[in-house]
Design an enzyme around this catalytic site. Structure first.
Site, short mmCIF file in Angstrom:
data_model
loop_
_atom_site.label_atom_id
_atom_site.label_comp_id
_atom_site.label_asym_id
_atom_site.label_seq_id
_atom_site.Cartn_x
_atom_site.Cartn_y
_atom_site.Cartn_z
N HIS A 46 -32.45 -7.82 64.04
CA HIS A 46 -32.78 -9.42 63.71
C HIS A 46 -31.93 -9.34 62.13
CE1 HIS A 46 -34.28 -12.94 64.92
NE2 HIS A 46 -35.44 -12.98 64.23
N ASN A 96 -37.95 -16.65 59.46
CA ASN A 96 -38.36 -18.09 59.78
C ASN A 96 -38.48 -19.06 58.41
OD1 ASN A 96 -40.78 -17.07 58.59
ND2 ASN A 96 -42.00 -17.58 60.45
N ASN A 142 -35.18 -18.70 65.13
CA ASN A 142 -36.10 -19.03 64.36
C ASN A 142 -35.50 -19.12 63.00
OD1 ASN A 142 -38.28 -19.29 65.98
ND2 ASN A 142 -39.05 -17.40 65.26
#
Length: 214
Positions: A46, A96, A142
């Site tokens: 990520h 996020n 996100n």
């Protein structure tokens, strides 16, 4: 004396960037390049956008220039690309919330959404594939969604770095937060190089287009 926890290099960069903001914009174009990810979780799928920013900083000779900027809760480095100035950014927030750092930096440097590049992981592309996307939806990412919300725009050009998708949908969260396997780690260096090549080529083209515009 600077604020507690702010290094001498960080204090210098903070002051330098403050001067950049207050002075007239340089003759060349200015761009913000943000590597999205989870602060404190390097090496995970990520956070591959942050890995690209690390490689970009090395390519541009500013790998030792990263400094924390508390105004936007991010690590920043300034670099030159021909007549253009690049502001490299790695948020010190969770994915996020990345948009808060990106939007604040864009405000500080007087940049529009179109002048902000987002570099992030892409589940729907296999590892080894990189692609530029000019605006559009967040496609469930996100970090991108956070940037769109905070910048109030979806116009940001985005460099998507493929990480592949797990076989089972229920495993997505664990997969993206997991580290690259040993086999994937061997494939990663040339992927980062290609990502930087594609990014710099596009920025050069956009900078030249701006310089030759009306």
């Amino acid at each position: 004396m600077g604020p507690p926890g702010l290094s001498r290099a960080g204090l210098w960069l903070s002051r330098a960037m403050s001067r950049c903001v207050l002075e007239l914009r340089p003759a060349g174009k200015r761009w913000l390049v943000a590597g999205l990810g989870n602060h404190g979780l390097p090496g995970t799928r990520h956070s591959v956008g942050m890995a690209v920013l690390g490689q970009l900083a090395r390519r541009l000779g500013v790998a030792e220039s990263w400094a924390r900027d508390r105004r936007c809760a991010a690590d920043l480095a300034l670099a030159s690309l021909g007549d253009a100035q690049l502001v490299l950014l790695r948020p010190r927030r969770l994915m996020n919330l990345n948009g808060h750092s990106v939007a604040r930096a864009a405000e500080l440097f007087g940049l529009t959404a179109e002048e902000v590049y987002l570099v992030h992981d892409e589940l729907d592309k296999p590892l080894g594939k990189v692609a530029l996307k000019l605006g559009g939806s967040a496609r469930g990412h996100n970090g991108v969604r956070s940037c769109m919300s905070c910048l109030n725009s979806n116009a940001m050009p985005r460099l998507r770095v493929g990480i592949g998708r797990p076989t089972h949908r229920d495993a997505v969260q664990a997969y993206v937060l997991g580290r690259f396997s040993l086999a994937e780690q061997e494939l990663l260096p040339p992927v980062l190089e290609r990502a930087v090549d594609l990014l710099l080529d596009h920025i050069r083209q956009q900078s030249q287009g701006s310089a030759s515009g009306p």
